[in-house]
Scaffold this motif. Structure first.
Motif, mmCIF file in Angstrom:
data_model
loop_
_atom_site.group_PDB
_atom_site.id
_atom_site.type_symbol
_atom_site.label_atom_id
_atom_site.label_comp_id
_atom_site.label_asym_id
_atom_site.label_seq_id
_atom_site.Cartn_x
_atom_site.Cartn_y
_atom_site.Cartn_z
ATOM 1 N N THR A 130 0.842 -1.192 0.000
ATOM 2 C CA THR A 130 0.000 0.000 0.000
ATOM 3 C C THR A 130 0.882 1.248 0.000
ATOM 4 O O THR A 130 1.755 1.399 0.861
ATOM 5 C CB THR A 130 -0.926 0.010 1.226
ATOM 6 N N LEU A 169 -8.973 0.894 -6.844
ATOM 7 C CA LEU A 169 -8.373 1.048 -5.519
ATOM 8 C C LEU A 169 -6.869 0.793 -5.538
ATOM 9 O O LEU A 169 -6.111 1.399 -4.789
ATOM 10 C CB LEU A 169 -9.054 0.112 -4.521
ATOM 11 N N VAL A 170 -6.427 -0.101 -6.435
ATOM 12 C CA VAL A 170 -4.990 -0.384 -6.568
ATOM 13 C C VAL A 170 -4.309 0.667 -7.448
ATOM 14 O O VAL A 170 -3.329 1.308 -7.057
ATOM 15 C CB VAL A 170 -4.765 -1.797 -7.161
ATOM 16 N N TYR A 175 -3.726 1.212 -3.010
ATOM 17 C CA TYR A 175 -3.818 0.127 -2.031
ATOM 18 C C TYR A 175 -3.199 -1.150 -2.590
ATOM 19 O O TYR A 175 -3.084 -1.322 -3.817
ATOM 20 C CB TYR A 175 -5.280 -0.140 -1.668
ATOM 21 N N ALA A 180 -7.424 -3.807 -1.213
ATOM 22 C CA ALA A 180 -8.366 -3.355 -2.239
ATOM 23 C C ALA A 180 -9.539 -4.317 -2.370
ATOM 24 O O ALA A 180 -10.689 -3.902 -2.525
ATOM 25 C CB ALA A 180 -7.650 -3.210 -3.580
#
Length: 259
Positions: A130, A169-170, A175, A180
């Motif tokens: 992250t 999200l990645v 993240y 994620a």
């Protein structure tokens, strides 16, 4: 609908089990379950198929989301606004779903999947750790826009929502894949709930099929979430690439008229 043949129910329950597993690990179980419903229920209306699919998915997502929350403990400062935005976006998408032809979206989805898969493949370090790209208000804005956009897509069309959430999200927020997946599952739970708020009062759910499919989806979701947490971010990344590749083949083959 009348009574369903046992072999049809068995086929769709198996599809729900596989879909729950795929969805829990990396998202996109709808691209397994929805086509199976279209094949198994040729006489059902579009809204009946969509509603039955959402009910089964909602139950499986509930279990996998709860499993992730207990084990991963995702940050509520991210997942709560993401869930709220996704719920609102999904409700909006469901309201305009009848105005949006599916054929118009397939080329766009295919292009996005190719870009997503290529990005993850050529950047093997992405999603291992992250490293948030935004802070404070910028992070919240990115989270809300992600939830609204992908939530709208889920309400309007749906398949692949979990994978898009994981990648956003990645790739956008920074993240790792495991975190994620946990946050994406919570957001996907919210989008499914929003769709059911519209579908259930309409009487669109085929309950005799939705309930056994829901049980199978729950089992698949639990197994998938446990395996993802046991294997870690690298396993989720590899599984993500396999699933995205399958989606590309399926959508690309459909556009080329192979099936």
């Amino acid at each position: 609908m009348g009574d369903l043949a046992p072999e049809v129910i068995a086929f769709l329950v198996l599809a729900a089990l596989v879909a729950g597993f795929v969805d829990a690990v990396v998202g996109g179980g709808g691209l397994v379950q929805l086509p199976a419903l279209l094949v198994g229920l040729p006489g059902a209306s579009v809204v009946q198929i969509a509603a039955t699919n959402k009910l089964a998915s909602f139950c499986g997502t509930s279990i996998s989301a709860a499993t992730y929350v207990r084990r991963i403990r995702p940050d509520p400062r991210t997942f709560l606004p993401l869930m709220l935005a996704a719920f609102a976006g999904s409700a909006g998408g469901a309201l305009v779903a009848s105005l949006l032809p599916r054929s118009a979206f397939d080329p766009i989805i295919l292009a996005v999947l190719v870009l997503v898969g290529g990005y993850v493949w050529f950047k093997p370090s992405v999603g291992e750790l992250t490293s948030l790209r935004f802070q404070g208000g910028q992070h919240l804005t990115a989270v809300v826009l992600t939830g609204l956009t992908i939530g709208f897509y889920d309400g309007a069309i749906g398949p692949g929502t979990g994978s898009f959430l994981v990648f956003a999200l990645v790739g956008l927020l920074g993240y790792n894949f495991l975190e994620a997946s946990a946050k994406a599952k919570l957001a996907n739970w919210a989008t499914n709930l929003a769709a059911l708020v519209v579908f259930v009062p309409q009487g669109a759910v085929i309950w005799q099929l939705a309930l056994p499919m829901a049980a199978a989806n729950i089992a698949g979701g639990y197994l998938g979430a446990r395996l993802a947490m046991a294997k870690g971010a690298r396993f989720v990344r590899a599984f993500f690439l396999v699933v995205v590749s399958g989606f590309v083949v399926r959508l690309g083959g459909g556009l080329l008229g192979w099936w």
